[in-house]
Design a protein around this motif. Structure first.
Motif, PDB file in Angstrom:
ATOM      1  N   HIS A 140      33.446  40.640  44.309  1.00  0.00           N
ATOM      2  CA  HIS A 140      34.228  39.538  43.727  1.00  0.00           C
ATOM      3  C   HIS A 140      34.837  38.651  44.813  1.00  0.00           C
ATOM      4  O   HIS A 140      35.018  37.454  44.616  1.00  0.00           O
ATOM      5  CB  HIS A 140      35.327  40.061  42.805  1.00  0.00           C
ATOM      6  N   THR A 145      34.829  35.336  41.903  1.00  0.00           N
ATOM      7  CA  THR A 145      35.110  35.647  40.501  1.00  0.00           C
ATOM      8  C   THR A 145      36.541  36.153  40.383  1.00  0.00           C
ATOM      9  O   THR A 145      36.932  37.116  41.034  1.00  0.00           O
ATOM     10  CB  THR A 145      34.135  36.725  39.979  1.00  0.00           C
ATOM     11  N   LYS A 146      37.318  35.487  39.544  1.00  0.00           N
ATOM     12  CA  LYS A 146      38.725  35.849  39.357  1.00  0.00           C
ATOM     13  C   LYS A 146      38.955  36.177  37.885  1.00  0.00           C
ATOM     14  O   LYS A 146      39.271  35.299  37.084  1.00  0.00           O
ATOM     15  CB  LYS A 146      39.633  34.726  39.829  1.00  0.00           C
ATOM     16  N   HIS A 148      41.231  38.325  36.671  1.00  0.00           N
ATOM     17  CA  HIS A 148      42.573  38.841  36.398  1.00  0.00           C
ATOM     18  C   HIS A 148      43.579  37.695  36.495  1.00  0.00           C
ATOM     19  O   HIS A 148      43.930  37.258  37.582  1.00  0.00           O
ATOM     20  CB  HIS A 148      42.911  39.974  37.368  1.00  0.00           C
ATOM     21  N   GLU A 149      44.063  37.234  35.327  1.00  0.00           N
ATOM     22  CA  GLU A 149      44.916  36.041  35.270  1.00  0.00           C
ATOM     23  C   GLU A 149      46.350  36.391  34.894  1.00  0.00           C
ATOM     24  O   GLU A 149      46.611  37.197  34.001  1.00  0.00           O
ATOM     25  CB  GLU A 149      44.342  35.060  34.240  1.00  0.00           C
ATOM     26  N   ALA A 156      44.943  33.088  38.917  1.00  0.00           N
ATOM     27  CA  ALA A 156      43.929  34.136  38.737  1.00  0.00           C
ATOM     28  C   ALA A 156      43.634  34.834  40.053  1.00  0.00           C
ATOM     29  O   ALA A 156      43.743  34.237  41.133  1.00  0.00           O
ATOM     30  CB  ALA A 156      42.658  33.535  38.158  1.00  0.00           C
ATOM     31  N   PHE A 157      43.233  36.088  39.943  1.00  0.00           N
ATOM     32  CA  PHE A 157      42.981  36.924  41.112  1.00  0.00           C
ATOM     33  C   PHE A 157      41.659  37.665  40.959  1.00  0.00           C
ATOM     34  O   PHE A 157      41.212  37.930  39.847  1.00  0.00           O
ATOM     35  CB  PHE A 157      44.122  37.934  41.295  1.00  0.00           C
ATOM     36  N   THR A 158      41.069  38.034  42.103  1.00  0.00           N
ATOM     37  CA  THR A 158      39.805  38.778  42.082  1.00  0.00           C
ATOM     38  C   THR A 158      40.046  40.252  41.776  1.00  0.00           C
ATOM     39  O   THR A 158      39.174  40.923  41.262  1.00  0.00           O
ATOM     40  CB  THR A 158      39.068  38.665  43.437  1.00  0.00           C
TER      41      THR A 158
END
Length: 186
Positions: A140, A145-146, A148-149, A156-158
């Motif tokens: 990720h 690709t994130k 986790h928001e 957003a986070f990976t």
């Protein structure tokens, strides 16, 4: 037959058996002979028990149900292992550092870490990991690709762990500032 006396032994691994026929079936495992075949799609197995477990899975026979969450299993020992997870029972302990695990396969992965075994390699940069899940998280980072928001500010986070740290910022656990302008711990 000698009642319970194991007098026939595998020349390969030393495992002993009470009957010659059992030894012969055991030797099929060493030889890689798969003579027990699934009628549904032809997959072959060396042991009768492995075929039965496979057939139970194939036919969807899951008659051992968890009272806590309703998940069902093909075998009673699988249900017991699952129930240990609900109870937090950790029967598998690392001989090196003492860390305990609910599942035996989790201990094996942990032992691989102690041994430096890294079987999961990133096709992008070549970095290797002990666990497949760690490799997935790493990928990720490359793809951006994130998934986790943050529910508060939308950032957003990976990685889920990074989001959790970020949520601590909003909860006032760390001293920092979120990009939406509110003074919150990082």
């Amino acid at each position: 037959m000698n009642a319970g006396i194991k007098n026939v032994e595998s020349d390969i691994c030393g495992e002993a058996f009470t009957q010659k026929g059992t030894l012969e079936r055991h030797m099929d495992v060493h030889a890689g002979i798969n003579n027990r075949e699934c009628d549904l799609h032809g997959e072959a197995f060396t042991k009768k028990g492995h075929l039965k477990r496979h057939m139970d899975t194939d036919t969807g026979i899951n008659n051992h149900e968890c009272d806590v969450c309703g998940k069902s299993f093909t075998k009673k020992p699988y249900l017991k292992s699952h129930m240990d997870m609900h109870a937090g029972i950790k029967n598998h302990t690392c001989a090196i550092c003492g860390k305990a695990f609910i599942r035996k396969n989790h201990l094996k992965l942990h032992m691989d870490m102690h041994a430096g075994i890294k079987n999961h390699k990133c096709a992008i940069c070549g970095k290797a990991f002990t666990e497949k899940s760690t490799l997935k998280r790493h990928i990720h980072m490359h793809t951006g690709t994130k998934n986790h928001e943050c529910d508060v500010c939308g950032k957003a986070f990976t990685q889920k762990g990074t989001l959790k740290l970020h949520m601590d910022v909003h909860a006032g656990i760390h001293n920092s500032e979120c990009e939406i302008g509110a003074h919150v711990p990082m």
